[in-house]
Scaffold this motif. Sequence first.
Motif, short mmCIF file in Angstrom:
data_model
loop_
_atom_site.label_atom_id
_atom_site.label_comp_id
_atom_site.label_asym_id
_atom_site.label_seq_id
_atom_site.Cartn_x
_atom_site.Cartn_y
_atom_site.Cartn_z
N ARG A 27 0.83 -1.19 0.00
CA ARG A 27 0.00 0.00 0.00
C ARG A 27 0.87 1.24 0.00
NH1 ARG A 27 -2.01 0.69 4.65
NH2 ARG A 27 -0.59 -0.74 5.67
N ALA A 28 0.33 2.34 -0.47
CA ALA A 28 1.03 3.63 -0.46
C ALA A 28 0.01 4.73 -0.30
CB ALA A 28 1.84 3.82 -1.74
N ASP A 29 0.24 5.60 0.68
CA ASP A 29 -0.63 6.74 0.92
C ASP A 29 0.15 8.02 0.78
OD1 ASP A 29 -2.80 5.09 1.54
OD2 ASP A 29 -2.16 4.89 3.62
N ARG A 30 -0.54 9.08 0.39
CA ARG A 30 0.10 10.38 0.32
C ARG A 30 0.32 10.91 1.73
NH1 ARG A 30 -3.97 13.74 -3.21
NH2 ARG A 30 -5.27 12.90 -1.53
N ILE A 31 1.37 11.70 1.90
CA ILE A 31 1.64 12.28 3.20
C ILE A 31 0.50 13.19 3.64
CG2 ILE A 31 3.15 13.94 4.41
CD1 ILE A 31 5.53 12.71 3.09
N LYS A 32 -0.16 13.87 2.72
CA LYS A 32 -1.26 14.75 3.08
C LYS A 32 -2.45 13.99 3.64
CE LYS A 32 -3.38 16.91 -0.16
NZ LYS A 32 -3.61 17.72 -1.37
N ASP A 33 -2.52 12.66 3.38
CA ASP A 33 -3.62 11.85 3.89
C ASP A 33 -3.33 11.28 5.27
OD1 ASP A 33 -5.10 12.26 1.56
OD2 ASP A 33 -4.12 10.58 0.56
N ILE A 34 -2.07 11.22 5.67
CA ILE A 34 -1.72 10.62 6.96
C ILE A 34 -1.09 11.62 7.92
CG2 ILE A 34 -1.43 8.34 5.93
CD1 ILE A 34 1.58 8.78 6.01
N ALA A 35 -0.84 12.84 7.46
CA ALA A 35 -0.20 13.83 8.32
C ALA A 35 -0.69 15.23 7.98
CB ALA A 35 1.33 13.76 8.18
N GLN A 36 -0.45 16.15 8.90
CA GLN A 36 -0.78 17.55 8.67
C GLN A 36 0.34 18.43 9.19
OE1 GLN A 36 -4.46 18.17 10.76
NE2 GLN A 36 -3.49 18.26 12.77
N VAL A 37 0.45 19.62 8.62
CA VAL A 37 1.50 20.55 9.02
C VAL A 37 1.16 21.16 10.37
CG1 VAL A 37 2.78 22.62 8.37
CG2 VAL A 37 2.03 21.02 6.60
N GLN A 38 2.10 21.14 11.27
CA GLN A 38 1.88 21.69 12.60
C GLN A 38 1.58 23.19 12.52
OE1 GLN A 38 4.38 20.42 16.05
NE2 GLN A 38 4.96 22.57 16.15
N GLY A 39 0.53 23.62 13.22
CA GLY A 39 0.14 25.03 13.21
C GLY A 39 -0.92 25.35 12.19
N VAL A 40 -1.15 24.46 11.22
CA VAL A 40 -2.19 24.67 10.21
C VAL A 40 -3.43 23.92 10.68
CG1 VAL A 40 -2.83 24.40 7.80
CG2 VAL A 40 -0.46 24.90 8.42
N ARG A 41 -4.38 24.62 11.27
CA ARG A 41 -5.52 23.98 11.89
C ARG A 41 -6.74 24.90 11.83
NH1 ARG A 41 -6.10 26.41 16.93
NH2 ARG A 41 -7.45 24.74 17.66
N ASP A 42 -7.93 24.29 12.01
CA ASP A 42 -9.15 25.08 12.11
C ASP A 42 -9.29 25.67 13.50
OD1 ASP A 42 -9.64 24.28 9.56
OD2 ASP A 42 -11.18 22.81 10.06
N ASN A 43 -10.08 26.73 13.59
CA ASN A 43 -10.35 27.38 14.87
C ASN A 43 -11.86 27.46 15.05
OD1 ASN A 43 -7.56 28.66 15.88
ND2 ASN A 43 -7.68 28.84 13.66
N GLN A 44 -12.32 27.13 16.25
CA GLN A 44 -13.75 27.13 16.54
C GLN A 44 -14.20 28.53 16.94
OE1 GLN A 44 -11.71 24.53 17.78
NE2 GLN A 44 -12.41 23.40 15.99
#
Length: 373
Positions: A27-44
Amino acid sequence: MLKGKDLRFVFVVGLLFMAGIYSGIVRADRIKDIAQVQGVRDNQLIGYGLVVGLNGTGDGNSSPYTFQSMRSLLSRMGVNVPANVNMQSKNVAAVMISADLPAFAKPGQTLDITVSSIGDAKSLRGGSLLMSSLKGADGQMYAIAQGNVIVSGLGAEGSDGSKVTINVPSVGLIPNGATVERAVETPFGKMHDVVLNLRRPDFTTSNRVTQAINKLLGPGTAYSIDAGSINVQAPQDLAQRVAFISELENLNVDPGDPPARVIVNSRTGTVVIGQHVKVLPAAVAHGSLTVTITESKAVSQPGPLSQGQTVVTPKSDIKVEQGNNRMFKLDMGVSLDDVVRAVNEVGAAPGDLVSILEALKEAGALRAELIVI
């Protein structure tokens, strides 16, 4: 042997990361599917407001804060309401407003918002949300909300007290109902390096991501901080950094296999079994005992000239059936696929598999984590 139509649970063999299907293929997954950049997040974001224009389904006299909000709103608009005037109306409802502010959202962009009644309003159908501010966790205003509420549910009530409710009419949505007024600062452009956070921490996956990046960009470009984070040297120029992250996101990586788990949903009877689940040698005996009680009524007829009365007497029929299911043996290293096949062969019900799994866990024969939700 149980037939498919008789099964009351869903059994899945080979639960893998990122919806991979076990077939012996790498199997092979893209990094964007298994990880996220620290600090790039939604805010409630959250806010308080009033929904007006309801057809008698609002708060009415039961919510004093709705009355206070209406008086305060009219006062800001130059309308002075005497203190002895009762402004409470069933056409108004007090609501809480919530939304997610995506990373890098800029002023002028729109957000979808959710409007939820906090009073005794029966339905928000047909109402309009008046202009309300949405604030973040720091207490600062980041968006302004207003618009017509869309409700997917409905409620109807008769004069005799009977009522019918479909879905939840006291909660509604407003697509593009909020406008961003302030952008949230992100550390993306201030960090010296970029840190990738795995969505599911795993030492094997973290090591493989590091190896893939170093193979593409050169040794020493990335190193694993721990099981959930990878530090990557990135360009300091923002334009180059965006292109650099784009390359990283589309890099294919073979994630590590998940740990052996068996997940049981006790409410629906759903059982999900992982790929690497094994059992130690064990012997399992399953027997079933069924007790059936049937209630009926019998008529007792008196004899001739006995001056008796015909009466109806209850009659109970009790039937006990005991199954003759056989014992089956599990050898060393047997997979759960073989366990399920053995359970089916002895005629056990699908729901009995859960009990067998719990018994194997207690006996120490199940080499997997058993999770009951």
